[in-house]
Design a protein around this motif. Structure first.
Motif, PDB file in Angstrom:
ATOM      1  N   ASN A  52      42.669  34.913  23.595  1.00  0.00           N
ATOM      2  CA  ASN A  52      42.317  35.411  24.918  1.00  0.00           C
ATOM      3  C   ASN A  52      43.200  36.584  25.311  1.00  0.00           C
ATOM      4  N   ASN A  53      44.471  36.527  24.912  1.00  0.00           N
ATOM      5  CA  ASN A  53      45.396  37.615  25.221  1.00  0.00           C
ATOM      6  C   ASN A  53      45.225  38.796  24.268  1.00  0.00           C
ATOM      7  N   ILE A  54      44.729  38.547  23.053  1.00  0.00           N
ATOM      8  CA  ILE A  54      44.413  39.643  22.140  1.00  0.00           C
ATOM      9  C   ILE A  54      43.323  40.527  22.754  1.00  0.00           C
ATOM     10  N   ARG A  55      42.348  39.911  23.399  1.00  0.00           N
ATOM     11  CA  ARG A  55      41.277  40.672  24.048  1.00  0.00           C
ATOM     12  C   ARG A  55      41.828  41.599  25.143  1.00  0.00           C
ATOM     13  N   ALA A  56      42.878  41.141  25.832  1.00  0.00           N
ATOM     14  CA  ALA A  56      43.444  41.913  26.945  1.00  0.00           C
ATOM     15  C   ALA A  56      44.691  42.693  26.539  1.00  0.00           C
ATOM     16  N   TYR A  57      44.850  42.945  25.260  1.00  0.00           N
ATOM     17  CA  TYR A  57      46.075  43.567  24.737  1.00  0.00           C
ATOM     18  C   TYR A  57      46.383  44.903  25.409  1.00  0.00           C
ATOM     19  N   ARG A  58      45.379  45.748  25.587  1.00  0.00           N
ATOM     20  CA  ARG A  58      45.595  47.075  26.171  1.00  0.00           C
ATOM     21  C   ARG A  58      45.477  47.085  27.701  1.00  0.00           C
ATOM     22  N   ASP A  59      45.196  45.956  28.304  1.00  0.00           N
ATOM     23  CA  ASP A  59      44.954  45.926  29.752  1.00  0.00           C
ATOM     24  C   ASP A  59      46.230  45.842  30.576  1.00  0.00           C
ATOM     25  N   ASP A  60      47.312  45.353  29.996  1.00  0.00           N
ATOM     26  CA  ASP A  60      48.557  45.169  30.749  1.00  0.00           C
ATOM     27  C   ASP A  60      49.737  45.462  29.839  1.00  0.00           C
ATOM     28  N   ILE A  61      50.636  46.333  30.283  1.00  0.00           N
ATOM     29  CA  ILE A  61      51.766  46.754  29.450  1.00  0.00           C
ATOM     30  C   ILE A  61      52.731  45.608  29.180  1.00  0.00           C
ATOM     31  N   ASP A  62      52.917  44.710  30.158  1.00  0.00           N
ATOM     32  CA  ASP A  62      53.824  43.573  29.960  1.00  0.00           C
ATOM     33  C   ASP A  62      53.264  42.601  28.935  1.00  0.00           C
ATOM     34  N   LEU A  63      51.969  42.348  28.999  1.00  0.00           N
ATOM     35  CA  LEU A  63      51.325  41.490  28.012  1.00  0.00           C
ATOM     36  C   LEU A  63      51.393  42.122  26.625  1.00  0.00           C
ATOM     37  N   GLN A  64      51.188  43.400  26.550  1.00  0.00           N
ATOM     38  CA  GLN A  64      51.264  44.114  25.280  1.00  0.00           C
ATOM     39  C   GLN A  64      52.659  43.987  24.667  1.00  0.00           C
ATOM     40  N   ASN A  65      53.687  44.159  25.474  1.00  0.00           N
ATOM     41  CA  ASN A  65      55.067  44.026  24.978  1.00  0.00           C
ATOM     42  C   ASN A  65      55.358  42.601  24.520  1.00  0.00           C
ATOM     43  N   LEU A  66      54.809  41.613  25.245  1.00  0.00           N
ATOM     44  CA  LEU A  66      55.017  40.219  24.862  1.00  0.00           C
ATOM     45  C   LEU A  66      54.369  39.915  23.513  1.00  0.00           C
TER      46      LEU A  66
END
Length: 335
Positions: A129-143
């Protein structure tokens, strides 16, 4: 003022100020975590548009700072002020809240051990689910990048999980330059390289599997996490046991201080005071009952049969002298 003074049960200063000092640290750490979380949201424009909180399809790491900071702030405040002021309500709240957290942690640990396969499926769903939103949020991307670099993995169960992302999938309709690739955090690291090559994952999944293993990590993060957990089981178990013992220790100290505070409130016997009456030189005694409730003193019933305002000579209570004189004077005037 001379006379004997009744000494009720005392509250242990060691316990009181240990709980106070320990919770002051937690209190300020909670404020720091909350500050970091709110600052991160402000930088991303969330505070100016609250509705954007629900727009992110994946997990926002800022929630970790806000939830952990909020819990630490509440616990630190209750324990700090409750211990300093010997406030029974705050001490009870501190004990119950800490007990609930301990119970939830224990329950989560038991469920994770019993339902391992279900936990694995939920972890797989969470990562994808977070792979789908990888480019949507910089903090999630860094995590995600940190996770893949630390555990040397790619995707939930393999690099092909990145097909779920619109920028990395291999469909013909995908016009992205990252098509059929993976993020740079999936790439194997060359110790000789000082600068990170953010384009190392381009077209990586178009290569044969044998060649992929040279360029990128092919193992998924879920199996790598299981392996890491098995290799470090003793350390992880020790950390959780240490946290649990600290919580139990905090609950016991708070209950001990609560018991001492309640005992010091209610164990105060009646006192007998003696006064002498003005110019007549006559001496009389009267019974004056004082009940100490926390930081207030209330005068009870008393009797006197003389005229004039008495002067307090001795009293076995630690009530202020002027309060006793005022009570005695009011009664004698009434007669």
């Amino acid at each position: 003022m001379s006379g004997k003074h009744y000494k009720g049960p005392e509250v242990s200063c060691c316990i009181k100020y240990f709980i106070f000092g320990f919770n002051v640290i937690f209190w300020f750490l909670g404020i720091a975590f909350l500050g970091i979380g709110l600052w991160a949201w402000n930088e991303k424009g969330v505070l100016s548009n609250i509705s954007s909180i629900t727009d992110l399809g994946g997990f926002d790491p800022v929630w970790l700072f806000l939830v952990v900071g909020g819990v630490m702030f509440i616990l630190g405040f209750a324990g700090c002020i409750g211990a300093l002021r010997e406030n029974t309500f705050l001490l009870k709240f501190f004990s119950v809240f800490l007990g609930i957290i301990f119970f939830l942690e224990l329950t989560a640990g038991v469920l994770a051990f019993v339902f391992k396969d279900w936990i694995k499926d939920q972890l797989y769903f969470f990562i994808n689910n977070n792979i789908r939103a990888y480019r949507d949020d910089i903090d999630l991307q860094n995590l995600i990048d940190f996770t893949q670099e630390y555990w040397q993995c790619c995707g939930a169960f393999g690099a092909d999980d990145w097909n779920l992302n619109i920028y990395f999938n291999c469909t013909d309709s995908n016009a992205s330059r990252e098509r059929c690739g993976v993020p740079f955090s999936c790439c194997t690291k060359d110790p000789a390289e000082d600068v990170i090559n953010t384009q190392c994952g381009y077209d990586a999944r178009q290569k044969p599997e044998v060649d992929q293993q040279i360029v990128i990590y092919t193992k998924g993060c879920v199996p790598q996490f299981e392996k890491w957990l098995q290799d470090n089981l003793t350390i992880v178990a020790g950390i959780f046991i240490g946290i649990a013992l600290l919580q139990i220790f905090g609950i016991c100290l708070a209950q001990n201080l609560l018991f001492q505070s309640q005992k010091s409130i209610f164990e105060h016997p009646p006192e007998v005071c003696s006064i002498s009456v003005g110019e007549q030189g006559a001496r009389l005694t009267f019974q004056l009952v004082f009940v100490k409730l926390k930081h207030t003193e209330k005068a009870g019933t008393y009797s006197s049969s003389s005229v004039g305002i008495g002067t307090l000579h001795a009293c076995t209570s630690d009530v202020e002298e002027d309060e006793a004189e005022e009570a005695a004077g009011w009664r004698t005037k009434g007669k």
